[in-house]
Design an enzyme around this catalytic site. Structure first.
Site, PDB file in Angstrom:
ATOM      1  N   HIS A 153      11.633  -7.540 -27.763  1.00 16.79           N
ATOM      2  CA  HIS A 153      10.374  -7.073 -27.163  1.00 16.79           C
ATOM      3  C   HIS A 153       9.241  -8.066 -27.357  1.00 16.79           C
ATOM      4  CE1 HIS A 153      11.493  -2.805 -26.208  1.00 16.79           C
ATOM      5  NE2 HIS A 153      12.507  -3.171 -26.962  1.00 16.79           N
TER       6      HIS A 153
ATOM      7  N   ASP B 121       1.733 -12.678 -26.308  1.00 17.28           N
ATOM      8  CA  ASP B 121       2.222 -11.300 -26.279  1.00 17.28           C
ATOM      9  C   ASP B 121       3.537 -11.295 -25.513  1.00 17.28           C
ATOM     10  OD1 ASP B 121       2.209  -8.539 -26.589  1.00 17.28           O
ATOM     11  OD2 ASP B 121       0.102  -8.346 -26.023  1.00 17.28           O
TER      12      ASP B 121
HETATM   13  P1  ADP Z   1       2.097  -3.815 -28.744  1.00 18.75           P
HETATM   14  O1  ADP Z   1       3.460  -3.255 -28.507  1.00 18.75           O
HETATM   15  O2  ADP Z   1       2.071  -5.221 -29.279  1.00 18.75           O
HETATM   16  O3  ADP Z   1       1.216  -2.917 -29.563  1.00 18.75           O
HETATM   17  P2  ADP Z   1       1.632  -3.260 -25.886  1.00 18.75           P
HETATM   18  O4  ADP Z   1       0.399  -3.479 -25.079  1.00 18.75           O
HETATM   19  O5  ADP Z   1       2.864  -3.752 -25.244  1.00 18.75           O
HETATM   20  O6  ADP Z   1       1.365  -3.907 -27.318  1.00 18.75           O
HETATM   21  O7  ADP Z   1       1.827  -1.704 -26.130  1.00 18.75           O
HETATM   22  C1  ADP Z   1       0.877  -0.976 -26.787  1.00 18.75           C
HETATM   23  C2  ADP Z   1       1.032   0.509 -26.472  1.00 18.75           C
HETATM   24  O8  ADP Z   1       0.266   1.222 -27.442  1.00 18.75           O
HETATM   25  C3  ADP Z   1       0.460   0.886 -25.117  1.00 18.75           C
HETATM   26  O9  ADP Z   1       1.195   1.948 -24.559  1.00 18.75           O
HETATM   27  C4  ADP Z   1      -0.966   1.315 -25.454  1.00 18.75           C
HETATM   28  O10 ADP Z   1      -1.466   2.300 -24.587  1.00 18.75           O
HETATM   29  C5  ADP Z   1      -0.828   1.855 -26.849  1.00 18.75           C
HETATM   30  N1  ADP Z   1      -2.038   1.539 -27.634  1.00 18.75           N
HETATM   31  C6  ADP Z   1      -2.440   0.331 -28.064  1.00 18.75           C
HETATM   32  N2  ADP Z   1      -3.601   0.420 -28.746  1.00 18.75           N
HETATM   33  C7  ADP Z   1      -3.943   1.708 -28.740  1.00 18.75           C
HETATM   34  C8  ADP Z   1      -5.054   2.441 -29.273  1.00 18.75           C
HETATM   35  N3  ADP Z   1      -6.041   1.841 -29.948  1.00 18.75           N
HETATM   36  N4  ADP Z   1      -5.089   3.772 -29.065  1.00 18.75           N
HETATM   37  C9  ADP Z   1      -4.095   4.385 -28.374  1.00 18.75           C
HETATM   38  N5  ADP Z   1      -3.026   3.757 -27.858  1.00 18.75           N
HETATM   39  C10 ADP Z   1      -2.946   2.440 -28.024  1.00 18.75           C
END
Ligand code: ADP
Length: 472
Positions: free
Chosen positions: A160, A368
């Site tokens: 991932h 990312d």
């Molecule tokens: P990572 O897996 O590195 O955290 P991604 O953008 O691929 O980054 O996925 C993050 C997921 O977590 C998304 O579905 C996003 O909506 C959720 N997310 C990230 N930050 C927050 C936050 N502060 N509050 C709620 N949901 C979050």
């Protein structure tokens, strides 16, 4: 149809609505085939509770046709496998941050021990025709450990996070061991073509693998197939959330509260890969260069707490607080606060409303694997009056989302220019860009991701396995 066995560090209960798109998509598949989801329980057994003797206890829970099986970790294993090797070595290096890696020689033994333990616990649960799908950097050697126990199932792996170029990868002591372990899989999936390219150049230059064409390589007496399978979101599910009562309520409240402002939004896990200080500096630069945005542009940055016991994370937290404070101190007015920074998680049902009320999303990671926030923001927009996505070219999503405003997040001035452009963009151009981006995220949604990976895995050539080719 063979049964699917999913293995990942953490397991989500597919019946809970809080579960994100990935859990929902995997659950859909698991529900249709019946299956098992195996991983760590999230529990750590302290030495006082029996130490290593207490490790490895299995918990089984039936969630409809899906069996959730989890296992506890001892404190020692957790610290070396999870905090140490997975998040102290693999996470920073795979995100190109050699400077933040902690190459403590003891970690790798714990990483291997937990992967062996997972294999030992999982193997008795397997049926002969199961298909196994292993997820992410915590579990790279799992297939090799299963093969060593005589398991000759079809096994796929999906990374991932990004895979770095060979010379960065080669800085990890034992990198050859790690990549050799990937040859125990039948199919290895990456988020982007860039990652796939890094894999091919590593295995050809460092492991002297023979390129068989068609993204297949032969080395260590095994053939592995690889591919780019950019992960998507469940567009319908997310749009459903946007139209549900909580989504609408959030949208209305934000619109009312900020009726005289143009909102910019950032939603991230607080992580050094997300480029948060650079983003806040670009916003400061916007206010400096383009004063017409004063009293108007308002950035809501939400950063959810993550791995707070690691010093690199607390450093970034302090840096962010100080940057946001100084911007508000220098530019704020009695009736306008330029940045609202919140160190918290927002309920998933509220996110679409927040996205929809925002004119611009700032998704500017330094690196990312994919970045799903970018796709969620697009899915939540009103197609008649959509917001603009400012996206880092170093997010895996940038390979697909060419009609976003792509930026180099290290270049603060040009990022500020792009944000200004986004804030000024006429509605016609916003609509055109949004429509073209939507067609990409609809075509390559999370169901496409699941189906195409599993289809390719099912077709991968079956091979003699369980042979002594892979002594890790
Ligand atoms: P990572 O897996 O590195 O955290 P991604 O953008 O691929 O980054 O996925 C993050 C997921 O977590 C998304 O579905 C996003 O909506 C959720 N997310 C990230 N930050 C927050 C936050 N502060 N509050 C709620 N949901 C979050």
């Amino acid at each position: 149809m063979p049964r699917l066995v999913v293995v990942s560090n953490r397991v989500a209960d597919p019946r809970k609505t809080a579960a994100g798109g990935l859990a929902v998509a995997l659950a859909e598949f698991l529900n249709s085939t019946g299956g098992v989801w195996f991983g760590w329980s999230g529990k750590v057994i302290e030495p006082a509770q029996g130490g290593r003797a207490g490790e490895g206890q299995l918990h089984t829970q039936q969630a409809g046709p899906v069996k959730l099986v989890t296992v506890d970790l001892s404190r020692e294993d957790h610290d070396s496998f999870y905090t140490g090797y997975s998040n102290g070595v693999l996470w920073p290096v795979f995100h190109y941050r050699l400077d933040l890696a902690d190459f403590d020689a003891g970690y790798i033994a714990g990483y291997r021990r937990v992967n062996q333990m997972f294999a030992r616990k999982l193997q008795p649960l397997l049926r002969p025709d199961d298909i196994i799908w292993v997820h992410d950097y915590h579990l790279i050697p799992l297939a090799a450990e299963l093969r060593a126990l005589g398991c000759n199932h079809r096994i796929g792996f999906f990374l991932h996070i990004p895979l770095p170029p060979s010379l960065i990868l080669a800085a990890i002591p034992g990198h050859d061991w790690l990549i050799r372990a990937l040859f125990a899989y039948d199919l290895v999936g990456f988020q982007s073509r860039a990652d796939l390219l890094h894999f091919s150049s590593y295995v050809e230059s460092e492991a002297h693998a023979q390129n068989l064409g068609d993204n297949r390589w032969r080395a260590f007496n095994r053939t592995v197939q690889a591919g780019a399978f950019p992960i998507g979101i469940d567009v319908e599910e997310f749009q459903g959330l946007a139209n549900a009562p909580e989504g609408r309520d959030m949208f209305e409240r934000m619109r009312r509260e900020y009726s005289r402002r143009k909102l910019l939004v950032g939603v991230d896990r607080l992580d050094y890969s997300k480029g948060l200080p650079q983003r806040i500096k670009a916003f400061r630069e916007l206010l400096q260069r383009y004063p017409e945005n004063h009293r108007s542009a308002t950035l809501i940055q939400i950063a959810s707490p993550s791995r707070e016991d690691v010093s690199a994370y607390t450093d970034i937290l302090h840096e962010l607080e100080s940057l946001c404070g100084s911007i508000n101190g220098n530019y704020g007015e009695l009736d306008w606060m330029p940045v609202r920074y919140m160190h918290r998680t927002v309920a998933r049902v509220r996110l679409p409303g927040l996205y929809r009320a925002s004119r611009v999303a700032l998704v500017t990671p330094l690196r990312d694997g994919m970045n799903l926030v970018a796709k969620e923001f697009l899915a939540a927009q009103d197609p008649a009056d959509p917001g603009v996505l400012v996206l880092s070219r170093f997010a895996g999503a940038a390979e697909q989302l060419k009609d976003a405003l792509l930026v180099n997040p290290y270049d603060i001035e040009n990022t500020a220019n792009a944000i200004h452009l986004a804030l000024q963009m006429p509605v016609e151009e916003r609509r055109n860009r949004h429509a073209s981006l939507m067609s990409v995220i609809r075509e390559f949604d999370v169901h496409w991701w699941c189906d195409s990976f599993l289809e390719r895995l099912a077709q991968a050539e079956a091979e003699e396995t369980g042979t002594p080719w892979l002594r890790l």
